[in-house]
Write a protein that holds these residues in place. Sequence first.
Motif, PDB file in Angstrom:
ATOM      1  N   GLN A 215       0.845  -1.186   0.000  1.00 52.47           N
ATOM      2  CA  GLN A 215       0.000   0.000   0.000  1.00 52.47           C
ATOM      3  C   GLN A 215       0.888   1.247   0.000  1.00 52.47           C
ATOM      4  N   THR A 216       0.307   2.376  -0.389  1.00 51.39           N
ATOM      5  CA  THR A 216       0.988   3.659  -0.374  1.00 51.39           C
ATOM      6  C   THR A 216       0.404   4.515   0.748  1.00 51.39           C
ATOM      7  N   PRO A 217       1.062   5.618   1.114  1.00 49.41           N
ATOM      8  CA  PRO A 217       0.456   6.533   2.078  1.00 49.41           C
ATOM      9  C   PRO A 217      -0.927   7.016   1.641  1.00 49.41           C
ATOM     10  N   ALA A 218      -1.117   7.203   0.347  1.00 52.11           N
ATOM     11  CA  ALA A 218      -2.433   7.620  -0.149  1.00 52.11           C
ATOM     12  C   ALA A 218      -3.482   6.537   0.090  1.00 52.11           C
ATOM     13  N   ASP A 219      -3.090   5.268  -0.027  1.00 48.54           N
ATOM     14  CA  ASP A 219      -4.018   4.172   0.272  1.00 48.54           C
ATOM     15  C   ASP A 219      -4.434   4.201   1.743  1.00 48.54           C
ATOM     16  N   VAL A 220      -3.472   4.464   2.617  1.00 48.00           N
ATOM     17  CA  VAL A 220      -3.778   4.545   4.050  1.00 48.00           C
ATOM     18  C   VAL A 220      -4.736   5.704   4.314  1.00 48.00           C
ATOM     19  N   ALA A 221      -4.474   6.833   3.661  1.00 46.54           N
ATOM     20  CA  ALA A 221      -5.333   8.002   3.848  1.00 46.54           C
ATOM     21  C   ALA A 221      -6.761   7.716   3.395  1.00 46.54           C
ATOM     22  N   VAL A 238      -6.968  -3.601   8.503  1.00 47.17           N
ATOM     23  CA  VAL A 238      -5.705  -3.654   7.787  1.00 47.17           C
ATOM     24  C   VAL A 238      -5.911  -3.046   6.397  1.00 47.17           C
ATOM     25  N   VAL A 239      -4.931  -2.274   5.937  1.00 49.40           N
ATOM     26  CA  VAL A 239      -4.970  -1.755   4.572  1.00 49.40           C
ATOM     27  C   VAL A 239      -3.723  -2.227   3.834  1.00 49.40           C
ATOM     28  N   SER A 240      -3.933  -2.799   2.656  1.00 46.31           N
ATOM     29  CA  SER A 240      -2.855  -3.255   1.800  1.00 46.31           C
ATOM     30  C   SER A 240      -3.080  -2.657   0.406  1.00 46.31           C
ATOM     31  N   GLY A 241      -2.284  -3.086  -0.552  1.00 46.66           N
ATOM     32  CA  GLY A 241      -2.500  -2.628  -1.916  1.00 46.66           C
ATOM     33  C   GLY A 241      -3.836  -3.074  -2.454  1.00 46.66           C
ATOM     34  N   SER A 242      -4.428  -4.108  -1.842  1.00 43.69           N
ATOM     35  CA  SER A 242      -5.736  -4.609  -2.287  1.00 43.69           C
ATOM     36  C   SER A 242      -6.893  -3.841  -1.667  1.00 43.69           C
ATOM     37  N   GLY A 243      -6.599  -2.968  -0.700  1.00 48.78           N
ATOM     38  CA  GLY A 243      -7.653  -2.163  -0.085  1.00 48.78           C
ATOM     39  C   GLY A 243      -7.800  -2.402   1.400  1.00 48.78           C
ATOM     40  N   LEU A 244      -8.913  -1.939   1.931  1.00 51.39           N
ATOM     41  CA  LEU A 244      -9.202  -1.995   3.364  1.00 51.39           C
ATOM     42  C   LEU A 244      -9.966  -3.265   3.709  1.00 51.39           C
ATOM     43  N   ALA A 245      -9.605  -3.879   4.835  1.00 52.88           N
ATOM     44  CA  ALA A 245     -10.294  -5.091   5.288  1.00 52.88           C
ATOM     45  C   ALA A 245     -10.252  -5.158   6.800  1.00 52.88           C
ATOM     46  N   ALA A 246     -11.232  -5.831   7.383  1.00 53.26           N
ATOM     47  CA  ALA A 246     -11.194  -6.084   8.822  1.00 53.26           C
ATOM     48  C   ALA A 246     -10.043  -7.036   9.115  1.00 53.26           C
ATOM     49  N   ALA A 247      -9.362  -6.819  10.238  1.00 59.97           N
ATOM     50  CA  ALA A 247      -8.264  -7.697  10.619  1.00 59.97           C
ATOM     51  C   ALA A 247      -8.799  -9.040  11.052  1.00 59.97           C
ATOM     52  N   ALA A 248      -8.118 -10.090  10.662  1.00 54.52           N
ATOM     53  CA  ALA A 248      -8.553 -11.437  11.024  1.00 54.52           C
ATOM     54  C   ALA A 248      -8.320 -11.683  12.500  1.00 54.52           C
TER      55      ALA A 248
END
Length: 248
Positions: A215-221, A238-248
């Motif tokens: 992920q990039t800082p812009a993705d986090v924002a 959790v946010v990754s390059g794939s987007g935002l998701a609930a943490a397992a």
Amino acid sequence: MGSLQGQNVVVIGGSRGVGRSIVEAALGEGATVLAVARGTAALKELSRETSGVKTLAVDATNETAPDAVFAALEPDVLVICAGALAPSAPVQEQSWEDFSANWEMDVKASFLFCKAALQGRLKPGSRVVLISSGAAFSGGPPNSGGYAGAKRMQLFLAGHSQKESDRLGFDLRFMALSPARIMPGTGVGDRGIDGISAYMGISPADFLASMTDMQTPADVARAVVALATGQAQGCSFVVSGSGLAAAA
């Protein structure tokens, strides 16, 4: 009209890196934004380069920091993004000051502002987002001192604070957001990449080449904006390059 139109957003650690990206995203969504940081030089640079942002120079680990921040702007959304650079040495070569740096900065700032929120300092409906790290789940590299434990504590703190808010009937939302991967181009990320690469005996370029779904800082924002404006259930994300998701 932006999704944060009419909202006050305060970003602790908002002068550079991920914090600055959050400031810019919130401004783009129509919010009134206060960027808080210790360094006046970085805040002045932010003011010059970012139209409309308010700034405040405060050490977020000072016991009186919440008073100063909330007097400057009462937040509808409070983001705690302040963080120390993780140490970069084997455990046996660190001092306690080195090892505990992220506890004394990241955790202490999160604790002070969550404590203030739970003392009735925020109005009902306010949202608090603690920026943690994927190291909270992976444990981080063995040369990063107390970093991973400190970031895990931020997850616990968001959960504990939510339970207290519910018990007290405060109608506050506490959430922790963990970027899944280390991020080049940020102070913490670049320091981490250099330290991990040296510890592994490989080049920073080779280390980055091994990373996927970054992920990039812009993705986090964007993830912060989504949490601030959405109805996501839970306290840990959790946010990754794939987007935002609930943490397992």
